[in-house]
Motif scaffolding. Structure first.
Motif, PDB file in Angstrom:
ATOM      1  N   ALA A 323      38.083  44.713  30.413  1.00  0.00           N
ATOM      2  CA  ALA A 323      37.788  43.766  29.748  1.00  0.00           C
ATOM      3  C   ALA A 323      38.692  42.607  28.824  1.00  0.00           C
ATOM      4  CB  ALA A 323      36.515  44.065  28.589  1.00  0.00           C
ATOM      5  N   VAL A 324      38.607  42.001  28.690  1.00  0.00           N
ATOM      6  CA  VAL A 324      39.484  41.241  27.773  1.00  0.00           C
ATOM      7  C   VAL A 324      38.893  41.438  26.675  1.00  0.00           C
ATOM      8  CG1 VAL A 324      40.369  38.902  27.227  1.00  0.00           C
ATOM      9  CG2 VAL A 324      40.785  39.134  29.002  1.00  0.00           C
ATOM     10  N   VAL A 325      39.774  41.961  25.232  1.00  0.00           N
ATOM     11  CA  VAL A 325      38.714  41.796  23.998  1.00  0.00           C
ATOM     12  C   VAL A 325      39.738  41.188  22.895  1.00  0.00           C
ATOM     13  CG1 VAL A 325      38.627  43.694  22.040  1.00  0.00           C
ATOM     14  CG2 VAL A 325      37.854  44.374  24.829  1.00  0.00           C
ATOM     15  N   LEU A 326      39.130  39.761  22.094  1.00  0.00           N
ATOM     16  CA  LEU A 326      39.524  38.989  21.058  1.00  0.00           C
ATOM     17  C   LEU A 326      39.580  39.609  19.987  1.00  0.00           C
ATOM     18  CD1 LEU A 326      38.140  36.395  22.229  1.00  0.00           C
ATOM     19  CD2 LEU A 326      40.299  36.582  22.835  1.00  0.00           C
ATOM     20  N   PRO A 327      40.750  39.848  19.199  1.00  0.00           N
ATOM     21  CA  PRO A 327      40.754  40.048  17.469  1.00  0.00           C
ATOM     22  C   PRO A 327      39.621  40.183  17.426  1.00  0.00           C
ATOM     23  CG  PRO A 327      42.726  39.278  18.414  1.00  0.00           C
ATOM     24  CD  PRO A 327      41.985  38.578  19.710  1.00  0.00           C
ATOM     25  N   ARG A 328      38.953  40.916  16.323  1.00  0.00           N
ATOM     26  CA  ARG A 328      37.565  40.799  15.414  1.00  0.00           C
ATOM     27  C   ARG A 328      37.893  39.053  14.786  1.00  0.00           C
ATOM     28  NH1 ARG A 328      33.160  42.567  18.578  1.00  0.00           N
ATOM     29  NH2 ARG A 328      33.494  44.562  18.974  1.00  0.00           N
ATOM     30  N   ASP A 329      38.965  39.068  13.971  1.00  0.00           N
ATOM     31  CA  ASP A 329      39.606  38.643  13.367  1.00  0.00           C
ATOM     32  C   ASP A 329      39.844  36.808  14.147  1.00  0.00           C
ATOM     33  OD1 ASP A 329      41.573  38.931  13.985  1.00  0.00           O
ATOM     34  OD2 ASP A 329      42.390  38.578  11.533  1.00  0.00           O
ATOM     35  N   SER A 330      39.403  36.780  15.351  1.00  0.00           N
ATOM     36  CA  SER A 330      39.892  35.847  15.703  1.00  0.00           C
ATOM     37  C   SER A 330      39.295  34.059  15.955  1.00  0.00           C
ATOM     38  CB  SER A 330      41.028  36.248  16.998  1.00  0.00           C
ATOM     39  OG  SER A 330      39.840  36.258  17.981  1.00  0.00           O
ATOM     40  N   GLN A 331      40.171  33.186  15.977  1.00  0.00           N
ATOM     41  CA  GLN A 331      38.711  31.868  15.810  1.00  0.00           C
ATOM     42  C   GLN A 331      37.989  31.690  17.747  1.00  0.00           C
ATOM     43  OE1 GLN A 331      38.668  30.133  13.678  1.00  0.00           O
ATOM     44  NE2 GLN A 331      40.767  31.185  12.188  1.00  0.00           N
ATOM     45  N   ALA A 332      38.792  32.080  18.111  1.00  0.00           N
ATOM     46  CA  ALA A 332      38.541  32.632  19.891  1.00  0.00           C
ATOM     47  C   ALA A 332      37.071  32.413  20.077  1.00  0.00           C
ATOM     48  CB  ALA A 332      39.622  32.812  21.242  1.00  0.00           C
ATOM     49  N   LEU A 333      37.467  34.472  19.580  1.00  0.00           N
ATOM     50  CA  LEU A 333      36.004  35.417  19.192  1.00  0.00           C
ATOM     51  C   LEU A 333      34.904  34.436  18.981  1.00  0.00           C
ATOM     52  CD1 LEU A 333      34.439  37.636  20.180  1.00  0.00           C
ATOM     53  CD2 LEU A 333      35.325  39.073  18.420  1.00  0.00           C
ATOM     54  N   PHE A 334      35.142  33.848  17.676  1.00  0.00           N
ATOM     55  CA  PHE A 334      34.068  33.070  16.383  1.00  0.00           C
ATOM     56  C   PHE A 334      33.548  32.118  17.452  1.00  0.00           C
ATOM     57  CE2 PHE A 334      32.389  30.461  13.564  1.00  0.00           C
ATOM     58  CZ  PHE A 334      31.633  31.472  12.383  1.00  0.00           C
ATOM     59  N   LEU A 335      34.239  31.205  18.080  1.00  0.00           N
ATOM     60  CA  LEU A 335      33.846  30.166  19.123  1.00  0.00           C
ATOM     61  C   LEU A 335      33.309  30.522  20.017  1.00  0.00           C
ATOM     62  CD1 LEU A 335      34.384  27.411  19.310  1.00  0.00           C
ATOM     63  CD2 LEU A 335      35.856  27.265  21.041  1.00  0.00           C
ATOM     64  N   VAL A 336      33.524  31.408  20.641  1.00  0.00           N
ATOM     65  CA  VAL A 336      32.638  31.374  22.330  1.00  0.00           C
ATOM     66  C   VAL A 336      31.826  32.465  21.620  1.00  0.00           C
ATOM     67  CG1 VAL A 336      34.554  32.292  23.713  1.00  0.00           C
ATOM     68  CG2 VAL A 336      33.788  34.597  22.246  1.00  0.00           C
ATOM     69  N   GLN A 337      31.555  33.559  20.194  1.00  0.00           N
ATOM     70  CA  GLN A 337      30.390  33.710  20.058  1.00  0.00           C
ATOM     71  C   GLN A 337      28.856  32.563  19.469  1.00  0.00           C
ATOM     72  OE1 GLN A 337      31.876  35.872  16.331  1.00  0.00           O
ATOM     73  NE2 GLN A 337      31.698  37.480  17.906  1.00  0.00           N
ATOM     74  N   ARG A 338      29.834  31.246  18.788  1.00  0.00           N
ATOM     75  CA  ARG A 338      28.529  29.812  18.859  1.00  0.00           C
ATOM     76  C   ARG A 338      28.157  29.745  19.848  1.00  0.00           C
ATOM     77  NH1 ARG A 338      31.072  32.658  15.175  1.00  0.00           N
ATOM     78  NH2 ARG A 338      28.879  33.347  15.810  1.00  0.00           N
ATOM     79  N   ILE A 339      29.054  29.683  21.058  1.00  0.00           N
ATOM     80  CA  ILE A 339      28.475  29.422  22.007  1.00  0.00           C
ATOM     81  C   ILE A 339      27.080  29.678  22.936  1.00  0.00           C
ATOM     82  CG2 ILE A 339      29.440  28.024  24.398  1.00  0.00           C
ATOM     83  CD1 ILE A 339      32.148  27.305  22.996  1.00  0.00           C
ATOM     84  N   ARG A 340      27.750  31.431  22.736  1.00  0.00           N
ATOM     85  CA  ARG A 340      26.821  32.475  23.329  1.00  0.00           C
ATOM     86  C   ARG A 340      25.747  32.091  22.262  1.00  0.00           C
ATOM     87  NH1 ARG A 340      27.672  37.435  23.049  1.00  0.00           N
ATOM     88  NH2 ARG A 340      27.811  36.923  20.397  1.00  0.00           N
ATOM     89  N   ASP A 341      25.450  32.364  20.920  1.00  0.00           N
ATOM     90  CA  ASP A 341      24.011  32.263  19.937  1.00  0.00           C
ATOM     91  C   ASP A 341      23.368  30.390  20.711  1.00  0.00           C
ATOM     92  OD1 ASP A 341      25.379  34.387  19.722  1.00  0.00           O
ATOM     93  OD2 ASP A 341      25.947  33.901  17.485  1.00  0.00           O
ATOM     94  N   GLU A 342      24.411  29.658  20.170  1.00  0.00           N
ATOM     95  CA  GLU A 342      23.974  28.393  20.694  1.00  0.00           C
ATOM     96  C   GLU A 342      22.623  28.879  21.984  1.00  0.00           C
ATOM     97  OE1 GLU A 342      22.587  23.808  20.112  1.00  0.00           O
ATOM     98  OE2 GLU A 342      22.909  25.842  19.482  1.00  0.00           O
TER      99      GLU A 342
END
Length: 416
Positions: A323-342
């Protein structure tokens, strides 16, 4: 200022009025005007402070809101001398997806009251703290007097907790919106995501899919679209799952992907349907990814695709075992989480709507003599099954095609 923060703003006003009169007598009109404005400001605030208890009580109310991606917000309400003076929110930047509400509150209390000028005699909490006894002893030592920690289950304090928790959820959602509206952050997030997933180009258009069902019933799928890091709601799509029976999330995801991109290949479709994404994200793990990939291959399409697994917030890619694990504080992770949540929000809302319709239909269909036309008339007039249940026999009988005998039967079947 100390009196005001203690909820004793009324005690300030007589002293300020005296100072204002003395300044006027000295012909110091500038100071008198400034004091007059201060008095008006305090009176304005006092008018909007809500008296919530009939007693001279002072305590703080703490609640926490968590996003599906791990971001969190703690809201603190300040009750002084029986009045709710207001509340403040604090975004917990170090929170993780697997943190419990108790852990987040415990961390916050340790940081917040380490710096606080005053510690009240009671903290009213939405959740118990980890090591609550130890934290209580530490607060008592810092205050120099006992600090009580309570987690109310009912009554006024519980109502206050629920009100503060609602504010926490609203502020967390607003922080997400502000983040998405920050051009620099979203550009950096998209660039970081492209690097992490080894994409050929920045994913300007991302389409994300989620499935929602209850034990396989009323199954639906959603597709949300983000362009340049922002939701493009005009391109959102919903799918009623038609070809899958029973609880099979993989097959449901496959059907949604197949239907979406089959229409993309149809030259007679609108531009929104024909536009291809730079990246597809499916909510789930390797199973959902494999199902979606099979659907794309059936159509002869080779599009960048990834699956976002919620448990550890990992991204899975085709032909890549790890798996690709993005850093917990990364902007990319925050973005994909927002998209998934939507995508999840959009799917759940559609699923609930379908369930409600099915429930109404099944209840009314069980009543002999109420067919589709009469059901529509009843719902048009009374709005819901509960509205029909509350209607009188006379009101029901007034509907075209429903006589008194059927009206009485409807009342008997629905109760009320």
């Amino acid at each position: 200022m100390v009196l005001f923060l203690q909820g004793r703003g009324e005690d300030l006003i007589p002293n300020l009025r005296r100072q204002m009169e003395e300044a006027a007598e000295r012909l110091d009109f500038e100071r008198a005007a400034r004091l007059r404005d201060e008095i008006k400001a305090i009176e304005h605030v006092l008018q909007h402070q809500k008296i919530i208890t009939g007693r001279n009580e002072t305590f703080d109310v703490l609640a926490v809101a968590q996003g599906a991606g791990g971001d969190a917000c703690v809201q603190v309400g300040f009750v002084r001398n029986g009045k709710l003076l207001g509340s403040e929110y604090y975004l917990m930047s170090g929170a993780r997806v697997d943190d419990t509400p108790s852990a987040i509150l415990s961390s916050f209390v340790g940081q917040f009251y380490q710096q606080a000028a005053q510690i009240p005699g009671e903290l009213v909490l939405e959740h118990p703290l980890e090591d609550q006894e130890v934290v209580g002893d530490w607060l008592t030592e810092r205050r120099g007097a006992r600090v009580k920690l309570t987690v109310p289950k009912r009554g006024l304090r519980r109502e206050l907790v629920e009100m503060i928790a609602k504010s926490a959820r609203q502020n967390l959602e607003q922080s997400r919106v502000r983040w998405l509206n920050d051009e620099q952050r979203t550009t950096a997030a998209l660039s970081e995501l492209a690097d992490a997933l080894a994409l050929d180009r920045i994913p300007r258009r991302i389409e994300c899919f989620d499935v929602s069902n209850l034990h396989g019933t009323n199954a639906v799928a959603s597709m949300v679209v983000f362009e340049n890091g922002k939701p493009k709601k005009s391109d959102y799509r919903r799918f009623q799952i038609k070809q899958v029976e029973g609880p099979n999330d993989f097959a449901m995801m496959q059907e949604a992907i197949r239907r979406r991109y089959r229409r993309a290949l149809d030259v007679e479709q609108t531009e929104a349907w024909q536009t291809m994404p730079d990246l597809i994200i499916v909510d789930g793990g390797k199973g959902q990814l494999s199902a979606a990939l099979n659907a794309l291959q059936e159509l002869g399409l080779n599009l960048p695709i990834a699956a976002l697994a919620k448990e550890h917030e990992e991204l899975f890619l085709p032909d890549r075992p790890d798996a690709v694990v993005l850093p917990r504080d990364s902007q990319a992770l925050f973005l994909v989480q927002r998209i998934r949540d939507e995508a999840h929000r959009f799917a759940v809302a559609f699923h609930r709507k379908r369930r409600a319709k099915t429930s109404i239909r099944s209840v009314l269909d069980e009543i002999p003599g109420v067919g589709p036309r009469r059901r529509r008339e009843l719902l048009r007039r009374f709005g819901s099954v509960e509205g029909i249940r509350q209607a009188s026999v006379e009101e029901l009988a007034g509907i075209k095609g429903i006589g008194r005998a059927l009206a009485e039967q409807i009342k008997a079947e629905l109760g009320g």
